[in-house]
Scaffold this active site. Structure first.
Site, PDB file in Angstrom:
ATOM      1  CD  GLU A   1      -2.899  -0.945  -0.046  1.00  0.00           C
ATOM      2  OE1 GLU A   1      -3.426   0.155  -0.289  1.00  0.00           O
ATOM      3  OE2 GLU A   1      -3.048  -1.944  -0.786  1.00  0.00           O
TER       4      GLU A   1
ATOM      5  CD1 TRP B   1      -2.441   3.410  -4.053  1.00  0.00           C
ATOM      6  CD2 TRP B   1      -2.192   2.121  -5.863  1.00  0.00           C
ATOM      7  NE1 TRP B   1      -3.381   3.808  -4.976  1.00  0.00           N
ATOM      8  CE2 TRP B   1      -3.253   3.032  -6.088  1.00  0.00           C
ATOM      9  CE3 TRP B   1      -1.855   1.207  -6.859  1.00  0.00           C
ATOM     10  CZ2 TRP B   1      -3.969   3.060  -7.287  1.00  0.00           C
ATOM     11  CZ3 TRP B   1      -2.577   1.237  -8.048  1.00  0.00           C
ATOM     12  CH2 TRP B   1      -3.611   2.144  -8.254  1.00  0.00           C
TER      13      TRP B   1
ATOM     14  CD1 TRP C   1     -18.276  12.248 -18.104  1.00  0.00           C
ATOM     15  CD2 TRP C   1     -18.913  10.644 -16.696  1.00  0.00           C
ATOM     16  NE1 TRP C   1     -17.182  11.463 -17.846  1.00  0.00           N
ATOM     17  CE2 TRP C   1     -17.537  10.471 -16.981  1.00  0.00           C
ATOM     18  CE3 TRP C   1     -19.530   9.738 -15.820  1.00  0.00           C
ATOM     19  CZ2 TRP C   1     -16.781   9.445 -16.440  1.00  0.00           C
ATOM     20  CZ3 TRP C   1     -18.771   8.715 -15.273  1.00  0.00           C
ATOM     21  CH2 TRP C   1     -17.422   8.566 -15.580  1.00  0.00           C
TER      22      TRP C   1
ATOM     23  CG  ASN D   1      -8.727   1.944   0.312  1.00  0.00           C
ATOM     24  OD1 ASN D   1      -8.657   2.992  -0.311  1.00  0.00           O
ATOM     25  ND2 ASN D   1      -8.406   0.777  -0.223  1.00  0.00           N
TER      26      ASN D   1
ATOM     27  CD1 TRP E   1     -13.536  10.802 -14.278  1.00  0.00           C
ATOM     28  CD2 TRP E   1     -12.280  11.702 -12.671  1.00  0.00           C
ATOM     29  NE1 TRP E   1     -12.509  11.494 -14.888  1.00  0.00           N
ATOM     30  CE2 TRP E   1     -11.722  12.062 -13.921  1.00  0.00           C
ATOM     31  CE3 TRP E   1     -11.644  12.165 -11.519  1.00  0.00           C
ATOM     32  CZ2 TRP E   1     -10.581  12.839 -14.057  1.00  0.00           C
ATOM     33  CZ3 TRP E   1     -10.508  12.953 -11.636  1.00  0.00           C
ATOM     34  CH2 TRP E   1      -9.985  13.278 -12.893  1.00  0.00           C
TER      35      TRP E   1
ATOM     36  CD1 TRP F   1     -11.624  10.286  -6.125  1.00  0.00           C
ATOM     37  CD2 TRP F   1     -13.513   9.624  -7.112  1.00  0.00           C
ATOM     38  NE1 TRP F   1     -12.630  10.345  -5.186  1.00  0.00           N
ATOM     39  CE2 TRP F   1     -13.804   9.956  -5.769  1.00  0.00           C
ATOM     40  CE3 TRP F   1     -14.554   9.190  -7.932  1.00  0.00           C
ATOM     41  CZ2 TRP F   1     -15.083   9.862  -5.231  1.00  0.00           C
ATOM     42  CZ3 TRP F   1     -15.837   9.093  -7.397  1.00  0.00           C
ATOM     43  CH2 TRP F   1     -16.087   9.425  -6.062  1.00  0.00           C
TER      44      TRP F   1
END
Length: 485
Positions: free
Chosen positions: A282, A285, A313, A348, A366, A389
């Site tokens: 993590e 990441w 959208w 998360n 988004w 996102w």
């Protein structure tokens, strides 16, 4: 401009420019300033203008920043070297401080955000023909984004190859202690922290105050608790929102109250190899997100996969508002958004669920969700926020495909089977049995009455049929696939 009180030494001072690295321990800019032997002027600049590519910090982050700066100021006072607070354009303010003090160097951390890089270039270029240099240090990341590259010399766009290159190329050094002495520089005028009004005028921050202890000491305590109690089970516990299975270090890391080196080292001392490996992944990441933003600054507001620029959208203001307020009628989603509003943080796993509902079932862009998170998260990190996102929306690097659509009911049943998380944040549903806690609309009326739940009154009906929303999302994907096919 205030007059400078002459220093007792003729040696030119150095500026120590704090940014999102608000700590003294294991902070390379602090160490370099201390080791220079020159008088040190610690400074923080509140640049709350909102101009692209710079972005003003959100409301929850302002709350955190107030207490973090208060903590840092107290630490510097103990070294008899007060923190100077200034407000305004970062580049102009730093250049003014250089002129005001006659500084020979500006020590600071480099940040991956596009706005910070623009500021750094402005300062660097302005100092080129002056007797002062901008010296940037790695204070927030484990790697240099411009150094870890593919074999062809390009930036990475897929996480797994990046993580392998990271582990092969990056040497994670042991952390270093805070300096015991920091020579005081000239006395300068400073803003008062209270005059910045970072705290809300209408109190909504009670939950945050109860949950968090901003500052370097609070970060160290949070890390110690995680290493002692949770990291060994992290591999499985991190997905259970009703349990304390995550580190909750993200805001401390974002504001640099603790370094990633300190976290990496401390976690490595814990028991439970699988948990340690998963948690360190993590951290990698987090590095990957910064790497992406460094090389693709358009990620802030534009899809990396350009075919999504034409995505159909929907403009759904009512759906957006219901989502923001945790009134979608879908319990796991509403619980997450109410947790966010209460404590400025969201688990998360739930972040992925609520994001998927917004961009897929509701077809709301988004960027709308990213903007809401930016304003309400105490850990609103630009790289993590935008990259995550776009990952959910399927339009970024190493993204989950758009057709991967989370079913929030199934996610709730899998990761909150007893409904602990939902009941914590949606007390109006607390008396529903486990079998119906994640889809109250499917419960028999007799069950709802017994639990004192009146759909449409005490708790909303779902704002979208999940099956219909999924079908609509896949149809939208087909539209852009046909155009780019």
């Amino acid at each position: 401009m205030a007059r400078v009180t002459k220093s007792k030494t003729k040696q030119a001072p150095v500026l120590l420019w704090f940014r999102r690295d608000l700590r003294l321990a294991d902070q390379d800019a602090v160490a370099a300033a201390a080791e220079s032997g020159a008088p040190v002027v610690p400074v923080f600049i509140l640049d709350d203008s909102d101009r692209r590519p710079h972005r003003a910090i959100g409301g929850a982050s302002r709350w955190w920043l107030h207490y973090s700066l208060q903590n840092l100021g107290e630490s510097l006072e103990r070294l008899e070297n007060p923190l100077i607070l200034r407000r305004g354009d970062s580049a102009k303010t730093i250049l003014a401080l250089v002129a005001e003090t006659g500084a020979s160097a500006v020590h600071t951390g480099f940040m991956p955000d596009p706005g910070d890089r623009t500021i750094d270039k402005t300062v660097h270029d302005a100092l080129t023909d002056k007797d002062c240099q901008l010296i940037r240090h790695r204070t927030t990341l484990l790697h240099d984004p411009h150094k870890v590259k593919t074999q062809t010399g390009n930036p990475f766009r897929v996480f797994t190859p990046f993580s392998k290159a990271f582990e092969a190329q990056v040497h994670v050094r042991p952390p270093t202690p805070a300096p015991k002495h920091l020579s005081a520089g000239p006395t300068l005028a400073s803003d008062k922290l209270a005059d910045w009004h970072l705290l809300p005028t209408i109190p909504w921050d009670k939950g945050m105050a109860e949950e968090w202890t901003p500052g370097e000491a609070g970060a160290a305590e949070r890390l110690a608790d995680f290493v002692a109690d949770a990291v060994s089970d992290y591999q499985t516990a991190r997905d259970i929102p009703g349990e304390a299975g995550t580190s909750r270090l993200s805001p401390h890391l974002h504001w640099g109250e603790i370094s990633p080196w300190q976290v990496w080292e401390a976690v490595g001392q814990a028991k439970g190899h699988a948990g340690v490996t998963t948690y360190r992944r993590e951290l990698i990441w987090r590095e990957f997100a910064a790497h992406l933003l460094w090389h693709y600054p358009q990620l802030v507001d534009q899809p990396l996969r350009t075919e999504f620029s034409d995505f159909p959208w929907r403009d759904d203001r009512a759906g957006e508002t219901a989502w923001q307020r945790g009134q979608t009628g879908i319990p796991i989603v509403d619980a997450g958004l109410r947790e966010l509003w209460s404590i400025g943080w969201m688990h998360n796993r739930v972040r992925m669920i609520v994001a998927s509902l917004l961009v897929k079932h509701l077809l709301i862009p988004w960027q709308t969700g990213e903007s809401w998170f930016w304003d309400t998260l105490v850990d609103a990190d630009l790289a993590n926020n935008c990259v995550s996102w776009q990952w959910v929306a399927g339009c970024g690097a190493d993204a989950a495909p758009f057709f991967r659509i989370f079913n929030p009911v199934l996610q709730g049943k899998k990761f909150d089977p007893k409904g602990y998380y939902v009941r914590q944040w949606l007390p109006e549903l607390k008396d529903l049995p486990d079998a119906h806690i994640h889809e109250p609309w499917a419960a028999p009326e007799i069950i709802l009455r017994a639990a004192k739940v009146s759909l449409g009154k005490t708790y909303p009906m779902p704002i979208v049929d999940l099956a219909e929303g999924r079908a609509r999302a896949l149809a939208a994907l087909k539209q852009i696939s046909g155009r780019n096919g």
